[in-house]
Structures are given as structure tokens and as C-alpha cells.
Design a protein around this motif. Structure first.
Motif, PDB file in Angstrom:
ATOM      1  N   ALA A 180      -1.703   4.901  19.475  1.00  0.00           N
ATOM      2  CA  ALA A 180      -2.789   4.823  20.285  1.00  0.00           C
ATOM      3  C   ALA A 180      -2.813   4.355  21.727  1.00  0.00           C
ATOM      4  N   GLY A 181      -1.692   4.491  22.291  1.00  0.00           N
ATOM      5  CA  GLY A 181      -1.575   4.037  23.505  1.00  0.00           C
ATOM      6  C   GLY A 181      -0.928   2.492  23.595  1.00  0.00           C
ATOM      7  N   ASP A 182      -2.013   1.751  24.079  1.00  0.00           N
ATOM      8  CA  ASP A 182      -1.642   0.272  24.041  1.00  0.00           C
ATOM      9  C   ASP A 182      -1.586  -0.336  22.857  1.00  0.00           C
ATOM     10  N   GLY A 183      -1.972   0.230  21.520  1.00  0.00           N
ATOM     11  CA  GLY A 183      -1.982  -0.303  20.386  1.00  0.00           C
ATOM     12  C   GLY A 183      -1.872   0.517  19.321  1.00  0.00           C
ATOM     13  N   ARG A 184      -2.091   0.507  18.177  1.00  0.00           N
ATOM     14  CA  ARG A 184      -1.658   1.477  17.029  1.00  0.00           C
ATOM     15  C   ARG A 184      -2.986   1.668  16.089  1.00  0.00           C
ATOM     16  N   ILE A 185      -3.210   2.627  15.608  1.00  0.00           N
ATOM     17  CA  ILE A 185      -4.367   2.802  14.401  1.00  0.00           C
ATOM     18  C   ILE A 185      -3.447   2.701  13.133  1.00  0.00           C
ATOM     19  N   GLU A 186      -3.787   1.635  12.362  1.00  0.00           N
ATOM     20  CA  GLU A 186      -3.168   1.540  10.981  1.00  0.00           C
ATOM     21  C   GLU A 186      -3.972   2.168  10.108  1.00  0.00           C
ATOM     22  N   LEU A 187      -3.761   3.161   9.545  1.00  0.00           N
ATOM     23  CA  LEU A 187      -4.533   3.896   8.130  1.00  0.00           C
ATOM     24  C   LEU A 187      -3.624   3.206   7.001  1.00  0.00           C
ATOM     25  N   VAL A 188      -4.652   2.508   5.879  1.00  0.00           N
ATOM     26  CA  VAL A 188      -3.947   2.075   4.914  1.00  0.00           C
ATOM     27  C   VAL A 188      -4.620   2.404   3.661  1.00  0.00           C
ATOM     28  N   GLU A 189      -4.056   2.686   2.509  1.00  0.00           N
ATOM     29  CA  GLU A 189      -4.704   3.290   1.252  1.00  0.00           C
ATOM     30  C   GLU A 189      -3.992   2.081   0.521  1.00  0.00           C
ATOM     31  N   TYR A 190      -5.072   1.622  -0.454  1.00  0.00           N
ATOM     32  CA  TYR A 190      -4.624   0.422  -1.274  1.00  0.00           C
ATOM     33  C   TYR A 190      -4.635   0.648  -2.707  1.00  0.00           C
ATOM     34  N   ASP A 191      -3.990   0.168  -3.501  1.00  0.00           N
ATOM     35  CA  ASP A 191      -3.953   0.254  -4.933  1.00  0.00           C
ATOM     36  C   ASP A 191      -3.859  -1.115  -5.344  1.00  0.00           C
TER      37      ASP A 191
ATOM     38  N   VAL B 272      -8.663   3.522   3.875  1.00  0.00           N
ATOM     39  CA  VAL B 272      -8.932   4.901   3.416  1.00  0.00           C
ATOM     40  C   VAL B 272      -8.810   4.966   2.155  1.00  0.00           C
ATOM     41  N   ALA B 273      -9.402   5.924   1.271  1.00  0.00           N
ATOM     42  CA  ALA B 273      -9.288   6.385   0.019  1.00  0.00           C
ATOM     43  C   ALA B 273      -8.256   7.345  -0.206  1.00  0.00           C
ATOM     44  N   ASP B 274      -8.154   8.553   0.675  1.00  0.00           N
ATOM     45  CA  ASP B 274      -7.147   9.378   0.768  1.00  0.00           C
ATOM     46  C   ASP B 274      -6.643   9.401   1.896  1.00  0.00           C
ATOM     47  N   LEU B 275      -5.297   8.583   2.081  1.00  0.00           N
ATOM     48  CA  LEU B 275      -4.268   8.764   3.411  1.00  0.00           C
ATOM     49  C   LEU B 275      -3.880   9.913   3.705  1.00  0.00           C
ATOM     50  N   GLY B 276      -3.613  10.845   2.925  1.00  0.00           N
ATOM     51  CA  GLY B 276      -3.077  12.103   3.350  1.00  0.00           C
ATOM     52  C   GLY B 276      -4.102  12.971   4.243  1.00  0.00           C
ATOM     53  N   ARG B 277      -5.496  13.070   3.706  1.00  0.00           N
ATOM     54  CA  ARG B 277      -6.616  13.300   4.332  1.00  0.00           C
ATOM     55  C   ARG B 277      -6.689  12.704   5.792  1.00  0.00           C
ATOM     56  N   ALA B 278      -6.793  11.272   5.755  1.00  0.00           N
ATOM     57  CA  ALA B 278      -7.139  10.642   6.765  1.00  0.00           C
ATOM     58  C   ALA B 278      -6.025  10.911   8.122  1.00  0.00           C
TER      59      ALA B 278
END
Length: 135
Positions: A57-68, A10-16
Motif C-alpha cells: 500500500a505504498g508507504d505501508g502494508r495492508i495486513e489481512l489475517v485469518e485467525y484460527d 477477515v473470515a475468508d482470507l482467499g476472498r479478501a
């Protein structure tokens, strides 16, 4: 082998995070930052830093990542090779759909497929596709 996480850049981690937590109802289970030579080489981005949030997310995770440094944005439709989406199960897709906040983009109202599953595609604030499914 078990699923650990499904990554979404994502570009904006807070918003996501607000969308996945507040709209989709996923709990934040971890926040961390990774950088250094090992990380940069592993992801193939010189001098990379990743800011991560993991959501339950139950049996797994959603990983949100913002790169620099940030890469260029792109959004693909589901029929494009290499396109990815996250799929989340809900008990009542009509109730989920009715509860969506105004402004959340959907492809359509919930639809029943030939297999009998009820599906609904929404876009997160970054344009990433999330499939909601009542199997």
C-alpha cells in the motif's frame, strides 16, 4: 517511527485477498502463518494460529489475517468509537468508482468534502470499510 502495516481481520482470507488485489489493485508481497505460545500470548487467544497476507500500500502494508480459532464477526459504522478503516489514495476517484465491479458495496457515489477532498467508502467482502480518497 514509520507506519509498517494496517491490519484487517477477515473470515475468508482467499476472498479478501481477491478483493484487495483484484478490485483495489494492491500487490501481494508476503504470505505466512504464525502460531505457537508466543503468538497466542501476544494476541490473547489460546492456541491461536494466524494466516497472513501482506499487500503493498505504498508507504505501508495492508495486513489481512485469518485467525484460527475464529472470533465472532462484527461490522461498525464510522461514527462508532473504536471503529477502524483503511484509507487508500487514488489519482481519479471517478475513474476508480466507474471501474468497480458490480456488487461492490459503496456508501454513495464519490463526494467532495468541505476540505476539498473527494472520498468514497466501499466495503470489502467481509464488511470492513475502505476509504478511497482523492486529496
Amino acid at each position: 517511527m514509520n507506519a509498517h502495516h494496517f491490519g484487517v481481520t477477515v473470515a475468508d482470507l482467499g476472498r479478501a485477498v481477491e478483493f484487495y488485489r483484484d478490485v483495489l489493485g494492491l500487490d501481494v508481497i508476503d504470505r505466512f502463518t504464525v502460531s505457537g505460545e508466543g503468538f497466542s500470548v501476544a494476541v490473547g487467544i489460546e492456541n491461536a494460529t494466524g494466516n497472513f497476507v501482506h499487500l503493498d500500500a505504498g508507504d505501508g502494508r495492508i495486513e489481512l489475517v485469518e485467525y484460527d480459532p475464529a472470533g465472532r464477526a462484527h461490522t461498525d459504522d464510522v461514527n462508532q468509537p473504536g471503529t477502524k478503516h483503511v484509507g487508500l489514495a487514488v489519482e481519479d476517484i471517478e475513474e476508480f468508482y466507474r471501474g468497480l465491479p458490480e456488487g461492490v458495496e459503496t456508501r454513495s457515489q464519490p463526494r467532495t468534502t468541505e476540505s476539498g477532498a473527494r472520498i468514497l467508502f466501499v466495503r470489502d467482502p467481509e464488511g470492513n470499510l475502505v476509504e478511497m480518497i482523492e486529496a
